[in-house]
Design a protein around this motif. Structure first.
Motif, PDB file in Angstrom:
ATOM      1  N   GLU A  92     -80.785  69.271-110.730  1.00  0.00           N
ATOM      2  CA  GLU A  92     -80.619  70.259-111.577  1.00  0.00           C
ATOM      3  C   GLU A  92     -81.688  71.415-111.146  1.00  0.00           C
ATOM      4  O   GLU A  92     -82.840  71.170-111.311  1.00  0.00           O
ATOM      5  CB  GLU A  92     -80.759  69.948-113.107  1.00  0.00           C
ATOM      6  CG  GLU A  92     -79.563  69.041-113.568  1.00  0.00           C
ATOM      7  CD  GLU A  92     -78.292  69.807-113.453  1.00  0.00           C
ATOM      8  OE1 GLU A  92     -78.197  71.208-113.555  1.00  0.00           O
ATOM      9  OE2 GLU A  92     -77.258  69.099-113.175  1.00  0.00           O
TER      10      GLU A  92
ATOM     11  N   TRP B 285     -77.491  66.814-105.496  1.00  0.00           N
ATOM     12  CA  TRP B 285     -78.162  67.925-106.002  1.00  0.00           C
ATOM     13  C   TRP B 285     -78.676  67.733-107.224  1.00  0.00           C
ATOM     14  O   TRP B 285     -78.211  67.180-108.151  1.00  0.00           O
ATOM     15  CB  TRP B 285     -77.415  69.285-105.718  1.00  0.00           C
ATOM     16  CG  TRP B 285     -77.236  69.687-104.259  1.00  0.00           C
ATOM     17  CD1 TRP B 285     -76.969  68.971-103.092  1.00  0.00           C
ATOM     18  CD2 TRP B 285     -76.648  70.965-103.771  1.00  0.00           C
ATOM     19  NE1 TRP B 285     -76.586  69.712-102.123  1.00  0.00           N
ATOM     20  CE2 TRP B 285     -76.335  71.018-102.446  1.00  0.00           C
ATOM     21  CE3 TRP B 285     -76.407  72.251-104.369  1.00  0.00           C
ATOM     22  CZ2 TRP B 285     -76.072  72.069-101.814  1.00  0.00           C
ATOM     23  CZ3 TRP B 285     -76.225  73.400-103.926  1.00  0.00           C
ATOM     24  CH2 TRP B 285     -75.989  73.210-102.542  1.00  0.00           C
TER      25      TRP B 285
ATOM     26  N   ALA C 270     -66.946  75.673-110.824  1.00  0.00           N
ATOM     27  CA  ALA C 270     -65.864  75.097-109.898  1.00  0.00           C
ATOM     28  C   ALA C 270     -64.384  75.730-110.198  1.00  0.00           C
ATOM     29  O   ALA C 270     -63.750  75.124-111.174  1.00  0.00           O
ATOM     30  CB  ALA C 270     -66.004  73.581-109.781  1.00  0.00           C
TER      31      ALA C 270
ATOM     32  N   LYS D  53     -70.726  70.582-108.035  1.00  0.00           N
ATOM     33  CA  LYS D  53     -71.675  70.478-106.956  1.00  0.00           C
ATOM     34  C   LYS D  53     -71.896  69.294-106.544  1.00  0.00           C
ATOM     35  O   LYS D  53     -71.604  68.188-107.181  1.00  0.00           O
ATOM     36  CB  LYS D  53     -72.747  70.968-108.095  1.00  0.00           C
ATOM     37  CG  LYS D  53     -74.269  70.841-107.669  1.00  0.00           C
ATOM     38  CD  LYS D  53     -75.117  71.399-108.722  1.00  0.00           C
ATOM     39  CE  LYS D  53     -75.304  70.266-109.839  1.00  0.00           C
ATOM     40  NZ  LYS D  53     -76.492  70.756-110.889  1.00  0.00           N
TER      41      LYS D  53
ATOM     42  N   LYS E 153     -75.684  81.767-111.377  1.00  0.00           N
ATOM     43  CA  LYS E 153     -74.549  81.088-111.549  1.00  0.00           C
ATOM     44  C   LYS E 153     -74.228  80.824-109.901  1.00  0.00           C
ATOM     45  O   LYS E 153     -74.222  81.858-109.077  1.00  0.00           O
ATOM     46  CB  LYS E 153     -73.194  81.685-112.138  1.00  0.00           C
ATOM     47  CG  LYS E 153     -73.533  81.958-113.522  1.00  0.00           C
ATOM     48  CD  LYS E 153     -72.071  82.746-114.079  1.00  0.00           C
ATOM     49  CE  LYS E 153     -72.069  82.711-115.644  1.00  0.00           C
ATOM     50  NZ  LYS E 153     -73.219  83.839-116.110  1.00  0.00           N
ATOM     51  N   VAL E 154     -73.356  79.927-109.712  1.00  0.00           N
ATOM     52  CA  VAL E 154     -72.872  79.480-108.401  1.00  0.00           C
ATOM     53  C   VAL E 154     -71.321  79.290-108.590  1.00  0.00           C
ATOM     54  O   VAL E 154     -71.100  78.469-109.329  1.00  0.00           O
ATOM     55  CB  VAL E 154     -73.296  78.131-107.659  1.00  0.00           C
ATOM     56  CG1 VAL E 154     -72.647  78.045-106.362  1.00  0.00           C
ATOM     57  CG2 VAL E 154     -74.868  78.253-107.452  1.00  0.00           C
TER      58      VAL E 154
ATOM     59  N   CYS F  92     -67.892  78.074-106.571  1.00  0.00           N
ATOM     60  CA  CYS F  92     -67.547  77.301-105.613  1.00  0.00           C
ATOM     61  C   CYS F  92     -66.270  76.676-105.677  1.00  0.00           C
ATOM     62  O   CYS F  92     -65.847  76.590-107.170  1.00  0.00           O
ATOM     63  CB  CYS F  92     -68.730  76.290-105.032  1.00  0.00           C
ATOM     64  SG  CYS F  92     -68.196  75.335-103.665  1.00  0.00           S
TER      65      CYS F  92
ATOM     66  N   ASN G 164     -79.731  72.371-101.572  1.00  0.00           N
ATOM     67  CA  ASN G 164     -80.270  72.058-102.882  1.00  0.00           C
ATOM     68  C   ASN G 164     -81.279  73.098-103.338  1.00  0.00           C
ATOM     69  O   ASN G 164     -81.505  73.292-104.530  1.00  0.00           O
ATOM     70  CB  ASN G 164     -80.329  70.716-102.901  1.00  0.00           C
ATOM     71  CG  ASN G 164     -80.725  70.329-104.620  1.00  0.00           C
ATOM     72  OD1 ASN G 164     -80.099  70.759-105.484  1.00  0.00           O
ATOM     73  ND2 ASN G 164     -81.796  69.429-104.793  1.00  0.00           N
TER      74      ASN G 164
ATOM     75  N   TYR H 176     -79.366  76.689-112.992  1.00  0.00           N
ATOM     76  CA  TYR H 176     -78.432  77.588-112.775  1.00  0.00           C
ATOM     77  C   TYR H 176     -76.879  76.871-113.298  1.00  0.00           C
ATOM     78  O   TYR H 176     -76.769  75.699-113.331  1.00  0.00           O
ATOM     79  CB  TYR H 176     -77.997  78.125-111.228  1.00  0.00           C
ATOM     80  CG  TYR H 176     -78.016  76.893-110.173  1.00  0.00           C
ATOM     81  CD1 TYR H 176     -76.881  76.340-110.295  1.00  0.00           C
ATOM     82  CD2 TYR H 176     -79.137  76.368-109.471  1.00  0.00           C
ATOM     83  CE1 TYR H 176     -76.629  75.215-109.306  1.00  0.00           C
ATOM     84  CE2 TYR H 176     -79.085  75.347-108.839  1.00  0.00           C
ATOM     85  CZ  TYR H 176     -77.787  74.667-108.663  1.00  0.00           C
ATOM     86  OH  TYR H 176     -77.651  73.524-107.616  1.00  0.00           O
ATOM     87  N   GLU H 177     -75.933  77.849-113.399  1.00  0.00           N
ATOM     88  CA  GLU H 177     -74.635  77.195-113.925  1.00  0.00           C
ATOM     89  C   GLU H 177     -73.692  77.003-112.704  1.00  0.00           C
ATOM     90  O   GLU H 177     -73.450  78.025-112.012  1.00  0.00           O
ATOM     91  CB  GLU H 177     -74.144  78.004-114.870  1.00  0.00           C
ATOM     92  CG  GLU H 177     -72.426  77.787-115.397  1.00  0.00           C
ATOM     93  CD  GLU H 177     -71.905  78.885-116.296  1.00  0.00           C
ATOM     94  OE1 GLU H 177     -70.747  78.529-116.702  1.00  0.00           O
ATOM     95  OE2 GLU H 177     -72.368  79.702-116.813  1.00  0.00           O
ATOM     96  N   TRP H 178     -73.147  75.930-112.478  1.00  0.00           N
ATOM     97  CA  TRP H 178     -72.110  75.954-111.381  1.00  0.00           C
ATOM     98  C   TRP H 178     -70.694  75.871-111.847  1.00  0.00           C
ATOM     99  O   TRP H 178     -70.406  75.176-112.730  1.00  0.00           O
ATOM    100  CB  TRP H 178     -72.537  74.366-110.682  1.00  0.00           C
ATOM    101  CG  TRP H 178     -71.735  73.954-109.656  1.00  0.00           C
ATOM    102  CD1 TRP H 178     -70.473  73.915-109.318  1.00  0.00           C
ATOM    103  CD2 TRP H 178     -72.131  74.163-108.154  1.00  0.00           C
ATOM    104  NE1 TRP H 178     -70.069  73.765-107.933  1.00  0.00           N
ATOM    105  CE2 TRP H 178     -71.288  74.010-107.231  1.00  0.00           C
ATOM    106  CE3 TRP H 178     -73.461  74.414-107.627  1.00  0.00           C
ATOM    107  CZ2 TRP H 178     -71.248  73.976-105.804  1.00  0.00           C
ATOM    108  CZ3 TRP H 178     -73.759  74.166-106.168  1.00  0.00           C
ATOM    109  CH2 TRP H 178     -72.399  73.979-105.462  1.00  0.00           C
TER     110      TRP H 178
END
Length: 254
Positions: A245, A243, A252, A239, A232-233, A235, A183, A248-250
């Motif tokens: 905030e 975790w 999926a 998320k 950005k992540v 994955c 995190n 960043y932008e997650w």
């Protein structure tokens, strides 16, 4: 028998025998040896066993990073999905940085009809794949291979000169890999390669972390930097709910 059932059978057999073999498992579970090797690779990443030549033994704790080609076979479908989503972000005329990773290496394969790119990388494998993309006329542009000392086990270039040379660039985007992410921070196994990734982040307008779900809530040897440095992540899973905030932008991917 699906993958989860195979994994359970493999672990049950390992618990009773202390050493298992690919050929015997393939015959017992009625699948190909290649399927068993992929199963063992995934179980090793999840720290449920350790592979040996021709088979596996109970998990042996180690901080040593897997050889690049060995890592390439692990979670390959998820890595390609993540790389495809990352490639969709890249625009004509951009200058991008690509670090060493078995997810970032697939970005070149996913690009089509992108013009005027400049790619800067310390990954020999990524450079080769971007070269192929230019040869196949899926992209136009140039590839800048960073100078430094080669690491044959990770097909990478690293070292103090690599980091110093990087500081001269300004990137639109950097695509970053990791050995683990929590995190709060991003981690990798190799200190020198981590410093290269950190420099790419600092030289970029936007930094994008590519990670499959097996690396979430995991730490490896060296901290690349705080997760707050990432824009950005991307994955293959949402998320983690625990975790908080971080700005960043997650993203999926399905």
């Amino acid at each position: 028998m699906n993958k989860e059932e195979r994994h359970l059978q493999i672990l049950n057999q390992l618990e009773s025998q202390e050493k298992i073999w690919v050929a015997e498992l393939a015959q017992a579970l009625d699948v190909t040896p290649e399927t068993i090797r992929r199963d063992l690779a995934e179980l090793e990443v999840n720290e449920q066993l350790t592979r040996i030549h021709g088979g596996a033994v109970p998990f042996i704790q180690t901080q040593k990073e897997m050889i690049f080609e060995k890592k390439m076979s692990v979670h390959i479908d998820e890595k390609k999905q993540i790389a495809k989503r990352a490639a969709a972000i890249i625009q004509h005329g951009e200058t991008i940085a690509i670090d060493v990773g078995t997810t970032t290496v697939h970005i070149a394969d996913m690009l089509d009809n992108v013009q005027g790119l400049t790619i800067v990388t310390n990954s020999l494998s990524a450079a080769s794949r971007f070269n192929l993309a230019i040869e196949e006329q899926r992209i136009t542009g140039q590839i800048i291979m960073l100078p430094g000392i080669t690491n044959p086990y990770q097909t990478s270039v690293k070292g103090a000169y690599t980091v110093e040379f990087l500081k001269r660039f300004s990137f639109n985007r950097a695509f970053i890999s990791c050995g683990g992410v929590t995190n709060s921070s991003i981690y990798d196994f190799d200190m020198d390669e981590s410093l290269v990734s950190e420099a790419m982040i600092h030289c970029s307008q936007e930094s994008i972390l590519l990670t499959d779900a097996s690396k979430l809530d995991k730490k490896s040897l060296f901290e690349i930097g705080p997760l707050t440095n990432i824009s950005k992540v991307i994955c293959n899973e949402a998320k983690p709910s625990h975790w908080y905030e971080n700005g960043y932008e997650w993203i999926a991917v399905e």
